[in-house]
Design a protein around this motif. Structure first.
Motif, PDB file in Angstrom:
ATOM      1  N   VAL A   1       4.899   6.365   9.481  1.00  0.00           N
ATOM      2  CA  VAL A   1       4.339   6.170   8.241  1.00  0.00           C
ATOM      3  C   VAL A   1       4.863   4.804   7.616  1.00  0.00           C
ATOM      4  O   VAL A   1       4.101   3.976   6.995  1.00  0.00           O
ATOM      5  N   THR A   2       6.093   4.750   7.672  1.00  0.00           N
ATOM      6  CA  THR A   2       6.912   3.457   6.946  1.00  0.00           C
ATOM      7  C   THR A   2       6.320   2.316   7.536  1.00  0.00           C
ATOM      8  O   THR A   2       6.054   1.301   7.011  1.00  0.00           O
ATOM      9  N   THR A   3       6.139   2.289   8.989  1.00  0.00           N
ATOM     10  CA  THR A   3       5.528   1.131   9.560  1.00  0.00           C
ATOM     11  C   THR A   3       4.327   0.776   9.362  1.00  0.00           C
ATOM     12  O   THR A   3       3.962  -0.404   9.304  1.00  0.00           O
TER      13      THR A   3
ATOM     14  N   PRO B   1       2.306  -1.011   5.398  1.00  0.00           N
ATOM     15  CA  PRO B   1       1.882  -2.303   5.085  1.00  0.00           C
ATOM     16  C   PRO B   1       0.643  -2.611   5.786  1.00  0.00           C
ATOM     17  O   PRO B   1      -0.227  -3.235   5.151  1.00  0.00           O
ATOM     18  N   LEU B   2       0.269  -2.245   6.937  1.00  0.00           N
ATOM     19  CA  LEU B   2      -0.824  -2.465   7.651  1.00  0.00           C
ATOM     20  C   LEU B   2      -1.985  -1.776   6.961  1.00  0.00           C
ATOM     21  O   LEU B   2      -3.071  -2.160   6.739  1.00  0.00           O
ATOM     22  N   LEU B   3      -1.823  -0.486   6.428  1.00  0.00           N
ATOM     23  CA  LEU B   3      -2.629   0.269   5.668  1.00  0.00           C
ATOM     24  C   LEU B   3      -3.167  -0.345   4.346  1.00  0.00           C
ATOM     25  O   LEU B   3      -4.284  -0.451   4.010  1.00  0.00           O
ATOM     26  N   LYS B   4      -1.898  -0.999   3.814  1.00  0.00           N
ATOM     27  CA  LYS B   4      -2.193  -1.346   2.366  1.00  0.00           C
ATOM     28  C   LYS B   4      -3.114  -2.761   2.571  1.00  0.00           C
ATOM     29  O   LYS B   4      -3.754  -3.168   1.555  1.00  0.00           O
ATOM     30  N   SER B   5      -2.953  -3.506   3.707  1.00  0.00           N
ATOM     31  CA  SER B   5      -4.016  -4.660   3.876  1.00  0.00           C
ATOM     32  C   SER B   5      -5.306  -4.375   4.468  1.00  0.00           C
ATOM     33  O   SER B   5      -6.406  -4.946   4.177  1.00  0.00           O
TER      34      SER B   5
END
Length: 229
Positions: free
Chosen positions: A90-92, A95-99
């Motif tokens: 989830v931590t990895t 950032p992808l989900l935020k973008s």
């Protein structure tokens, strides 16, 4: 210095040494006075709460749970490791989900603005109506007919076929049925003197030859038919 003075001096030193102990004892007494009412209230509250689970909880159950936990230590460790892996995953991807999530939302909003989602919803409604109006066997037959229709559409996509159909489509606008008159054999011979009539007859002969292939399934290798007596 007299003995009395020495005794008084020692008493003063002893009193100075006992002063911190006295203060500590006084603080402990004050803490006890404050804690005893709270502990009594907490004990009564705990007793009242435990009365609700008294019928479903036994000390043997607690021991069984403890033994089960000790026997399952490896499983618990494995579960914790997997949880750590999930947290790392989830931590990895955070950032992808935020973008990516805003882009997906904008894309879906664009589809909504263009009416694509409404069309998809309407298509689902149409499928529901088809399912209500036709049986699965009917839908299978419709599917077979659609396949045949697609095959015909593929054949009509041939440039020659498209050109032929386009020319056929322009014929009705060039025909004046109000000027059509009965024609006998001699009238036909007279009409053949026209270049357009001869060209039309040639086209008709080509169509007649092409339609002859329908007898053999359109394979273009028809045998010469015997003349009708």
């Amino acid at each position: 210095m007299t003995n009395e003075e020495l005794i008084l001096e020692r008493l003063d030193r002893i009193e100075a040494q006992l002063a911190p102990i006295t203060q500590t004892a006084s603080g402990i007494k004050e803490l006890r006075d404050d804690v005893i009412p709270l502990s009594g209230q907490a004990f009564r509250l705990l007793t009242r709460e435990l009365e609700d689970v008294e019928s479903g909880f036994q000390l043997e159950d607690l021991m069984a749970l403890l033994k089960r936990s000790l026997r399952s230590v490896k499983h618990i460790i494995f579960a914790l490791e997997q949880m750590e892996n999930m947290v790392d995953f989830v931590t990895t991807i955070e950032p992808l989900l935020k973008s990516s999530v805003p882009k997906v939302i904008n894309y879906l909003d664009d589809l909504e603005q263009r009416g694509v989602l409404r069309i998809l919803t309407s298509m689902l409604d149409v499928r529901a109506k088809i399912a209500a109006a036709y049986s699965p066997e009917d839908i299978d037959q419709i599917g077979d007919g659609a396949v045949v229709a697609l095959g015909l559409a593929k054949k009509l996509s041939d440039p020659k076929a498209a050109e032929f159909l386009e020319k056929i489509a322009t014929l009705p606008s060039k025909v004046d049925l109000s000027g059509a008159k009965p024609v006998g054999p001699f009238g036909m011979l007279s009409a053949l003197s026209s270049k357009e009539a001869r060209e039309g007859l040639g086209v008709l002969m080509q169509l007649t030859k092409a339609m002859g292939e329908l007898k053999n399934g359109g394979n273009g290798s028809s045998r010469e038919s015997e003349p009708i007596a």
